[in-house]
Design a protein around this motif. Structure first.
Motif, mmCIF file in Angstrom:
data_model
loop_
_atom_site.group_PDB
_atom_site.id
_atom_site.type_symbol
_atom_site.label_atom_id
_atom_site.label_comp_id
_atom_site.label_asym_id
_atom_site.label_seq_id
_atom_site.Cartn_x
_atom_site.Cartn_y
_atom_site.Cartn_z
ATOM 1 N N LYS A 1 0.843 -1.190 0.000
ATOM 2 C CA LYS A 1 0.000 0.000 0.000
ATOM 3 C C LYS A 1 0.880 1.242 0.000
ATOM 4 C CE LYS A 1 -3.848 2.231 2.338
ATOM 5 N NZ LYS A 1 -4.779 2.174 3.473
ATOM 6 N N ILE A 2 0.630 2.159 -0.934
ATOM 7 C CA ILE A 2 1.385 3.393 -1.013
ATOM 8 C C ILE A 2 0.756 4.409 -0.061
ATOM 9 C CG2 ILE A 2 2.124 5.249 -2.547
ATOM 10 C CD1 ILE A 2 3.356 2.595 -3.218
ATOM 11 N N LEU A 3 1.577 5.143 0.646
ATOM 12 C CA LEU A 3 1.078 6.086 1.634
ATOM 13 C C LEU A 3 0.270 7.202 0.997
ATOM 14 C CD1 LEU A 3 1.025 7.179 4.521
ATOM 15 C CD2 LEU A 3 3.199 8.314 4.067
ATOM 16 N N GLU B 1 16.688 3.066 -12.855
ATOM 17 C CA GLU B 1 15.712 4.077 -13.240
ATOM 18 C C GLU B 1 14.307 3.629 -12.823
ATOM 19 O OE1 GLU B 1 16.198 4.084 -17.453
ATOM 20 O OE2 GLU B 1 18.105 5.150 -17.398
ATOM 21 N N ASP B 2 13.420 4.582 -12.634
ATOM 22 C CA ASP B 2 12.019 4.224 -12.412
ATOM 23 C C ASP B 2 11.195 4.739 -13.595
ATOM 24 O OD1 ASP B 2 12.456 6.826 -11.745
ATOM 25 O OD2 ASP B 2 11.057 6.882 -10.073
ATOM 26 N N LYS B 3 11.633 4.317 -14.776
ATOM 27 C CA LYS B 3 10.979 4.734 -16.014
ATOM 28 C C LYS B 3 10.341 3.523 -16.677
ATOM 29 C CE LYS B 3 14.507 8.281 -16.537
ATOM 30 N NZ LYS B 3 15.779 8.614 -17.194
ATOM 31 N N SER C 1 7.117 3.430 -9.335
ATOM 32 C CA SER C 1 7.787 4.650 -8.900
ATOM 33 C C SER C 1 8.265 4.531 -7.461
ATOM 34 C CB SER C 1 6.849 5.849 -9.035
ATOM 35 O OG SER C 1 7.472 7.034 -8.587
ATOM 36 N N PHE C 2 7.455 3.907 -6.606
ATOM 37 C CA PHE C 2 7.853 3.731 -5.213
ATOM 38 C C PHE C 2 9.154 2.937 -5.116
ATOM 39 C CE2 PHE C 2 8.118 0.941 -1.550
ATOM 40 C CZ PHE C 2 8.088 1.851 -0.498
ATOM 41 N N TRP C 3 9.183 1.770 -5.770
ATOM 42 C CA TRP C 3 10.363 0.914 -5.643
ATOM 43 C C TRP C 3 11.581 1.519 -6.331
ATOM 44 C CZ3 TRP C 3 10.319 -2.242 -1.878
ATOM 45 C CH2 TRP C 3 9.118 -2.824 -1.452
ATOM 46 N N LEU D 1 13.390 3.998 5.153
ATOM 47 C CA LEU D 1 13.530 4.066 3.696
ATOM 48 C C LEU D 1 12.168 4.037 3.017
ATOM 49 C CD1 LEU D 1 15.777 4.327 1.613
ATOM 50 C CD2 LEU D 1 15.762 1.851 1.382
ATOM 51 N N ASP D 2 11.210 3.261 3.569
ATOM 52 C CA ASP D 2 9.850 3.256 3.036
ATOM 53 C C ASP D 2 9.212 4.631 3.183
ATOM 54 O OD1 ASP D 2 9.987 0.509 2.484
ATOM 55 O OD2 ASP D 2 9.343 0.002 4.514
#
Length: 471
Positions: free
Chosen positions: A4-6, A71-73, A352-354, A399-400
């Motif tokens: 779950k993303i904050l 990268e987060d692309k 994007s989170f990871w 880190l999260d």
């Protein structure tokens, strides 16, 4: 495994927050006269599209997989995302499309040609496209193909290639071009002059290419830009800038320290000179974040309207111009569902989170080294910062929390929630406890991390996603 993303981008395509009407520019005599009809039109701003032609460039093997981890692309959705934007140009009656740089993955000539094909489709759909280069686009040593055998250099673009490929997407309409670099000026509608500025650092070589993430507005570029501002104002037009690097700090007190490469090296001096010349709005990109930052210059508000990345969270902006009211009405959207039916945003948010989490580990290490940490002390401190629990049950790691904070910042209109305040309290308690044990340096480091984390939720006065500016 999903998590779950904050913070989440609103599921609605259009993001509404309370509108803010503020004075932008003290205009000279308006070009509107009683005999002129009011002019209204819509602009679409997209940035950091990082197009990658997966049909023409090899992308396989271990080297490719390692590159993706850095990268987060999401290059796999480049083509269908651009096709969706072409449809939006037509359905939303877009008159102009503005792209503030990073048109390609890494400056490959093939990918510039790929981008130009979509800009042609946008113009065929009724829009006029204006582009400027980003730090990835010229003389990039990372212009490569990836095969099972490894990664291999392919042709990178020079400034001459850029001007040739995008001749029809800004340069053909230019009323002025800077003698050096890729800056140019063009009229948009009846009363706005766009001044597109090359803020990038590159050696303009194909055989030994080099470019940098950081940028600068060179003295010659600033001198030319100020001349263009003066000419625009003398003709009753409002100068608006477009460049890749920021001119206002988007994370106050944080960005200039930890992420300075996303601001022009001389961002304060450049902003002041441009404001004194009459420019009070710039459209930027580079940091892959939907954020509007503002500050006071020359007794007026100076706006840096930053648009996020198409390959990160797929945001875009619309700016509706009303020449009678002299307003720019800004709204934001996200490409949640693509033209082929793909529901994209949830996947992009997770990715994007990871990706942010991995990048933060690298940023923590580089900053610790800069602060003098090395050897066993470096490894111990890295481990502490990346595994420190910041929730009562111990399941939520520092880190999260940092990754959630940066992912939220990328979406704009950050909110200081109770959970954010809890994390700040926990970090303060850790710092106090360690300080009492005599480890002052670690206690101070934790306070610095706390301030970094909290700073991601402290926005400039301007809303990020919906704003009305009077010009």
């Amino acid at each position: 495994m999903k998590r779950k993303i904050l913070l989440r981008f609103p599921t609605s395509l259009v993001l509404f927050v309370p509108m803010l009407a503020v004075l932008l520019v003290g205009c000279n005599d308006s070009t509107d006269t009683p005999t002129q009809e009011a002019e209204q039109y819509r602009i679409m701003v997209i940035s950091d599209i990082h197009l990658f032609d997966m049909d023409r460039i090899s992308h396989e093997g271990e080297a490719w997989e390692q590159r993706l981890l850095l990268e987060d692309k999401n290059y796999a959705y480049c083509a269908v995302s651009m096709e969706t934007l072409v449809q939006k140009v037509k359905s939303q009656n877009v008159k102009y499309v503005i792209v503030p740089g990073d048109l390609t993955k890494d400056g490959e000539v093939i990918n510039h040609e790929f981008a130009a094909s979509y800009f042609k489709a946008m113009e065929d759909a009724g829009a006029t496209v204006f582009v400027i280069n980003g730090n990835h686009d010229i003389s990039n040593a990372d212009a490569k193909e990836f095969t099972a055998e490894g990664e291999f250099q392919i042709e990178t673009a020079t400034s001459a290639d850029f001007r040739r490929i995008y001749h029809d997407y800004g340069y053909a309409e230019a009323i002025s071009q800077e003698a050096e670099g890729l800056s140019y000026a063009v009229d948009m509608g009846r009363d706005i002059r766009l001044i597109l500025l090359d803020s990038n650092i590159y050696n303009d070589s194909k055989t030994a290419p080099h470019q940098e993430t950081r940028g600068i507005l060179k003295p010659s570029t600033l001198a030319w830009a100020k001349e263009q501002c003066a000419k625009a104002i003398s003709e009753g037009k409002v100068p608006v800038g477009v460049l890749h690097h920021g001119l206002v700090e988007h994370i106050p007190g944080i960005q200039s320290v930890f992420l300075p490469e996303f601001l022009a090296d001389n961002y304060i001096e450049a902003r002041r000179e441009l404001a004194a010349a009459g420019m009070h709005v710039v459209l930027t990109g580079h940091n892959h974040s939907q954020d509007i930052a503002s500050t006071e210059e020359e007794g007026r508000t100076f706006y840096d309207i930053q648009t996020g990345s198409l390959v990160t969270l797929c945001p875009l902006r619309f700016i509706d111009i009303d020449s009678e009211k002299h307003t720019m009405s800004i709204t934001s959207q996200v490409l949640d569902r693509l033209s082929d039916g793909t529901k994209l945003f949830d996947f992009l948010l997770e990715n994007s989170f990871w990706g942010t989490r991995r990048n933060l580990m690298n940023m923590i290490e580089s900053n610790l080294k800069r602060m003098g940490y090395d050897g066993e002390k470096l490894e111990e401190t890295k481990l502490m910062l990346t595994t420190l629990p910041v929730s009562a049950d111990g399941s939520y790691l520092l880190l999260d929390a940092l990754a959630d904070a940066y992912t939220g910042y990328r979406q704009g209109d950050e909110v200081m929630t109770e959970r954010v305040q809890e994390v700040c309290s926990v970090l303060q308690e850790y710092s106090d406890m360690i300080s009492k044990k005599g480890d002052i340096s670690t206690a101070q480091l934790l306070l610095m991390v706390k301030n970094l984390y909290a700073g991601l939720y402290v926005d400039s006065p301007s809303p990020d996603n919906t704003l009305v500016i009077e010009y």
